[in-house]
Design an enzyme around this catalytic site. Structure first.
Site, PDB file in Angstrom:
ATOM      1  N   PHE A 116      48.975 101.038  89.701  1.00  0.00           N
ATOM      2  CA  PHE A 116      49.667 101.747  88.503  1.00  0.00           C
ATOM      3  C   PHE A 116      49.622 100.650  87.334  1.00  0.00           C
ATOM      4  CE2 PHE A 116      52.337 105.383  86.813  1.00  0.00           C
ATOM      5  CZ  PHE A 116      52.139 106.092  87.753  1.00  0.00           C
ATOM      6  N   GLN A 248      58.565 103.836  74.044  1.00  0.00           N
ATOM      7  CA  GLN A 248      57.427 103.877  74.567  1.00  0.00           C
ATOM      8  C   GLN A 248      56.578 105.404  74.209  1.00  0.00           C
ATOM      9  OE1 GLN A 248      56.634 104.056  79.328  1.00  0.00           O
ATOM     10  NE2 GLN A 248      56.035 102.326  78.501  1.00  0.00           N
ATOM     11  N   HIS A 250      53.523 107.326  75.761  1.00  0.00           N
ATOM     12  CA  HIS A 250      52.572 107.322  77.098  1.00  0.00           C
ATOM     13  C   HIS A 250      51.101 107.569  76.694  1.00  0.00           C
ATOM     14  CE1 HIS A 250      51.001 108.381  80.818  1.00  0.00           C
ATOM     15  NE2 HIS A 250      52.011 108.038  81.580  1.00  0.00           N
ATOM     16  N   LEU A 260      52.858 115.403  79.778  1.00  0.00           N
ATOM     17  CA  LEU A 260      52.469 114.164  80.311  1.00  0.00           C
ATOM     18  C   LEU A 260      51.307 114.741  81.544  1.00  0.00           C
ATOM     19  CD1 LEU A 260      53.071 111.327  80.920  1.00  0.00           C
ATOM     20  CD2 LEU A 260      54.882 111.949  82.616  1.00  0.00           C
ATOM     21  N   GLU A 263      49.868 108.411  84.630  1.00  0.00           N
ATOM     22  CA  GLU A 263      49.123 107.117  84.856  1.00  0.00           C
ATOM     23  C   GLU A 263      48.380 107.145  86.123  1.00  0.00           C
ATOM     24  OE1 GLU A 263      51.475 104.091  82.860  1.00  0.00           O
ATOM     25  OE2 GLU A 263      50.501 102.426  84.295  1.00  0.00           O
ATOM     26  N   ARG A 294      51.247 100.316  79.323  1.00  0.00           N
ATOM     27  CA  ARG A 294      51.046 101.504  78.292  1.00  0.00           C
ATOM     28  C   ARG A 294      50.975 101.474  76.798  1.00  0.00           C
ATOM     29  NH1 ARG A 294      55.352 105.224  81.971  1.00  0.00           N
ATOM     30  NH2 ARG A 294      53.953 105.870  83.276  1.00  0.00           N
ATOM     31  N   HIS A 361      57.356 108.896  74.907  1.00  0.00           N
ATOM     32  CA  HIS A 361      57.856 109.166  76.386  1.00  0.00           C
ATOM     33  C   HIS A 361      59.131 108.674  77.062  1.00  0.00           C
ATOM     34  CE1 HIS A 361      56.923 109.972  80.424  1.00  0.00           C
ATOM     35  NE2 HIS A 361      56.793 108.561  80.955  1.00  0.00           N
ATOM     36  N   ARG A 402      58.316  99.455  79.014  1.00  0.00           N
ATOM     37  CA  ARG A 402      58.338  99.538  80.319  1.00  0.00           C
ATOM     38  C   ARG A 402      57.143  99.778  81.330  1.00  0.00           C
ATOM     39  NH1 ARG A 402      58.581 103.947  83.241  1.00  0.00           N
ATOM     40  NH2 ARG A 402      58.768 105.526  81.915  1.00  0.00           N
TER      41      ARG A 402
END
Lengths: 611, 255
Positions: A116, A248, A250, A260, A263, A294, A361, A402
């Site tokens: 990730f 954030q 995304h 969404l 990732e 991100r 996000h 994050r």
């Protein structure tokens, strides 16, 4: 009006709320209040995984995870909290497995792990397999598993109850409260959607687990119900909000829709390409490319589009390419997101690249807490009996950005901590504290005013204008000018809000009325987000100022603490650091006072962030 | 289960979506209104785009025409299970049903799901549905000491119950079942699906208890295999198959 008494009241039944409930309900009389049914919360939409250095598939350890979290957050992370997050991650995942969560398995039968963004071995050497997952439905499985265990433990729920006020024994907006003086939370006021009745919940300990506020933006992965309720209630009652400028985006929302796409698509080998077919992330993050954090990927994508290399008829998105992956692999690891592409855009990901663009996000900021989950009323004093966990809270483990898979982790680690702390406190706190006189007056007046206003503007028009200005002016790229424009428009919308009316005047299941109330929360959260963003004249993590493109540790290595105060109140926030954090934005009807809180550094000196 | 375009070759890509007009014929019920306990049909016409879903049209109506129109929704992309409703006579999630796929040339009928008490417009009382779910002991049951690390489970054993882990408790299956319509005491497909999820989990030791519960006269034997549930499931779970497997387990395993 009905009154209830509990030891612990938890507001919100997503991952953090239910994880807290599992801890608290065995120890103290506990109720969970949610504006939805328990399995409707947006934890269920999380896809890719939950980080923990289990080292089931390759070498890994919690110290690398801590470092990645700190670096991923561009060093605005409180390092003591990040260390707890990474250490307790391992037990959190094992707890969930023991509760029954159906993780994907390795050939040896252990919990499988995958790559990730931003998670690396040996401090950035290469991507590491750290995300524990259940296909691309990890959040769904967590939410279901936690609810299943709440059923097992007989946790008491109040479903479709909207908490609309927080009760404390001091008025933090007007009173001058001494350093070290005791302030207590005493209860919450809730509205039962089904009946329209007001309920007061008196409690020794209250946990806010109300989630995020993505609906301040137009393009968002967030549910319609993510309207920042808990943040706004705390803020209106005089509590600070921390680091609200950091939101954030995304990278991979379905273009035009914001839905969404995990990732994990890139973790499993997916590649981002521009209109020339170029794998452009090689230019922006040469080492880990598409698996950069991100904020970096979202900015890179927006930059490709801005420089004319976007794909599609309007050149306004980039492409997520999975076509080189085996269909069987896609079906096994990414079934849901590929179905989203088929259902909503009519794209077949086996053979066609998927149009994607950044989508709002996650709020890194929120209600400030310490590592026990206790809510802070300034840079260091807590409110006794008040806790927060999950996206509504800011511990701060995410700093200015994050990492993916760290939020499913956050809700489990800090949900558990908040639940334990709250139950322990409730057991020793003595009898319930007295509620303020006429505790429901404020909520009743607010609801009556909104319901009785005969004719005015539509809620949806004001909300749409808000979301559009936030998308246009406070998204991936920001400038002083764009933020000032957003603020001016929000101020105008705040005025228009005083004139909105609802058509449904009934008592039963009046969602029209509640949408109007939620719009008030959105306006306040958007406003404080923009004020904080204007004040932070640097670029860090998710907050990118084109007029100040560099990180400025000398002046800005501090958490922002934003307080709403009446215009007549003295300006002093917490006065922690003179200079930057003495900014006051006076709107005439009230003002936003910005203070600060130091960033806790333990092991890691801030470095330049390269991937 | 995937909504497939009828003629993908001629469909424009995102960025150039056509707009068209659609009429929604919505079943209304509001005991506080002038109609009292009577339900009525209201028609609304809205201008929509090719990527819009039934939920988008409902929002347009609520936000631009009639704020009193009441329905549940949250995630808006088919994972939270809030907005199951009867669209052109079939149970679907409003957020997963594209308007262009439900013949927008004629009025699209939208009604609450059947078999649960209607509260207002498209909102039903979900409590009986969740009560059945809670009854089948929807949680992992184990005995003895917990292992230090995770319980081991082979990839094949994990795969065995994968299909039924996808359930989002939207009630589309249960409220499409003719047996449930006539007998509200029947556990219904969703509860059985969630029992299946544990009965076939190699880590679980509570199968016998769950099978006993489902052997009740309101249990699995009431299923008449009409496959409505499988067709209704927005997550593509083979619901009827899961029920059959539970029936078979009852014969071979428990008693």
């Amino acid at each position: 009006m009905q009154t209830h008494q509990y030891d612990v009241v938890i507001v919100g039944a997503g991952g953090a709320g239910m994880r807290a409930a599992l801890e608290a309900s065995g120890e103290a009389r506990t109720a969970v209040i949610s504006k939805l049914y328990p399995t409707r919360s947006h934890t269920g939409a999380a896809q890719g995984g939950m980080a923990a250095a289990l080292a089931n598939v390759e070498e890994d350890n919690w110290e690398w995870h801590t470092f990645d979290t700190v670096k991923g957050g561009d060093y605005l992370v409180d390092q003591d909290a990040a260390e707890i997050l990474a250490k307790e991650a391992i037990d959190s995942v094992l707890d969930l497995e023991k509760m029954g969560l159906p993780f994907n398995r390795t050939p040896e039968g252990r919990i499988d792990q995958r790559r990730f963004g931003g998670h690396t071995r040996e401090h950035g050497q290469a991507a590491v397999r750290r995300a524990c997952y259940a296909a691309d439905r990890t959040g769904h499985m967590i939410l279901q598993t936690l609810y299943q265990n709440c059923v097992k433990q007989n946790v008491e729920f109040y479903n479709e109850f909207y908490v609309l006020d927080l009760l404390t024994d001091h008025d933090l907006t007007t009173e001058q409260i001494e350093d070290g003086a005791e302030v207590n939370a005493t209860g919450v006021v809730a509205y039962d959607l089904a009946s329209g009745e007001i309920h007061v919940f008196q409690a020794k300990a209250i946990i806010f687990a109300t989630g995020g506020a993505g609906k301040i933006f137009k393009t968002t992965s967030n549910a319609h119900t993510l309207t920042g309720d808990g943040m706004a209630l705390a803020y209106r009652r005089g509590l600070p909000l921390e680091d609200m400028e950091f939101f954030q985006f995304h990278p991979t929302g379905l273009a035009g829709l914001g839905i969404l796409l995990s990732e994990a698509a890139r973790g499993e080998g997916g590649i981002l390409r521009n209109s020339d077919g170029e794998r452009f992330m090689e230019r922006y993050a040469p080492t880990i490319k598409d698996l950069a954090p991100r904020d970096i990927v979202a900015r890179s994508m927006a930059n490709e589009v801005r420089e004319g290399r976007g794909a599609g008829p309007n050149k306004d998105y980039v492409l997520l390419d999975l076509t080189h992956l085996e269909p069987a692999h896609i079906d096994a690891k990414l079934p849901d997101i590929t179905e989203f592409a088929r259902t909503y855009l009519g794209i077949e990901p086996y053979t066609e690249p998927v149009p994607v663009y950044p989508t709002a996000h996650y709020a890194m900021g929120g209600v400030p807490t310490n590592i026990q989950g206790e809510v802070l009323r300034d840079s260091h004093n807590v409110v006794k009996g008040l806790y927060a966990a999950g996206e509504v809270a800011c511990v701060s483990v995410h700093g200015s950005n994050r990492l993916g898979t760290n939020s499913l982790l956050d809700i489990n680690v800090f949900g558990k901590r908040a639940g334990r702390s709250a139950a322990a406190y409730a057991k020793t706190a003595g009898p319930h504290r007295e509620l303020p006189e006429n505790p429901t007056a404020r909520v009743e007046a607010q609801l009556a005013e909104m319901r009785d206003r005969p004719d005015g503007e539509r809620v949806a028009d004001v909300r749409k204008a808000l979301q559009e200005t936030m998308d246009a002016n406070a998204q991936v790229f920001r400038t002083g000018d764009s933020l000032n424009e957003a603020l001016a428009e929000i101020r105008e919308l705040q005025k228009r809000y005083r004139n909105v009316s609802v058509q449904d005047k009934g008592k039963l299941f009046n969602t029209d009325l509640l949408e109007a109330i939620e719009l008030g929360f959105l306006l306040d959260i958007a406003e404080v987000t923009v004020v904080a963003a204007l004040n932070r004249k640097e670029s860090r993590g998710g907050h990118y100022r084109e007029d100040y493109p560099d990180r400025d540790d000398a002046n800005y290595m501090l958490h922002t603490m934003a307080y709403r105060r009446p215009t007549s109140a003295p300006d002093a926030g917490d006065g922690h650091v003179p200079g930057y954090f003495d900014h006051v934005e006076d709107f005439g009807d009230y003002k936003v006072v910005l203070g600060s809180k130091p960033v806790i550094q333990t092991r890691y000196e801030p470095m330049e962030r390269k991937y | 289960m995937t909504a497939v375009l009828e003629n993908p070759a001629t469909e424009p890509k995102a960025g150039a979506v056509p707009s068209f007009e659609v009429t929604l014929r919505i079943r209304r019920y509001n005991p506080e209104s002038e109609h009292g306990e009577e339900s009525t049909w209201d028609d609304f016409t809205v201008q929509v785009h090719g990527t819009d879903r039934v939920l988008d049209a409902l929002h347009m109506i609520k936000w631009e025409q009639d704020g009193s129109l009441t329905f549940r929704r949250s995630c808006a992309h088919g994972v939270c299970g809030s907005d199951a409703m009867r669209i052109n006579g079939r149970n679907r999630l409003a957020c997963k049903t594209l308007l262009k796929d439900v013949n927008p040339d004629k009025p699209i009928t939208v009604e609450p799901i059947k078999g649960l008490p209607v509260v207002k417009d498209l909102v039903v009382d979900m409590e009986p549905f969740f009560a059945s779910y809670r009854e089948i002991m929807p949680f992992l049951i184990t005995s003895g000491n917990e292992p230090t690390r995770e319980r081991l489970q082979s990839a094949e054993d994990r795969e065995r119950f994968d299909d039924t882990t996808k359930c989002i408790l939207c009630a589309a299956c249960t409220s499409s079942c003719p047996v449930f319509w006539t007998d509200g005491q029947y556990f219904g497909p969703a509860a059985i699906v969630n029992a299946h999820r544990f009965i076939f989990d190699s880590r679980d030791e509570g199968a016998t208890q769950r099978l006993e519960i489902l052997n009740d006269k309101e249990g699995v034997w009431r299923c008449r295999t009409t496959f409505n549930c499988t067709e209704a499931c927005p997550r593509g779970i083979e619901v009827t198959k899961a029920i059959q497997e539970v029936k078979r387990a009852m014969i071979t395993r428990a008693f």
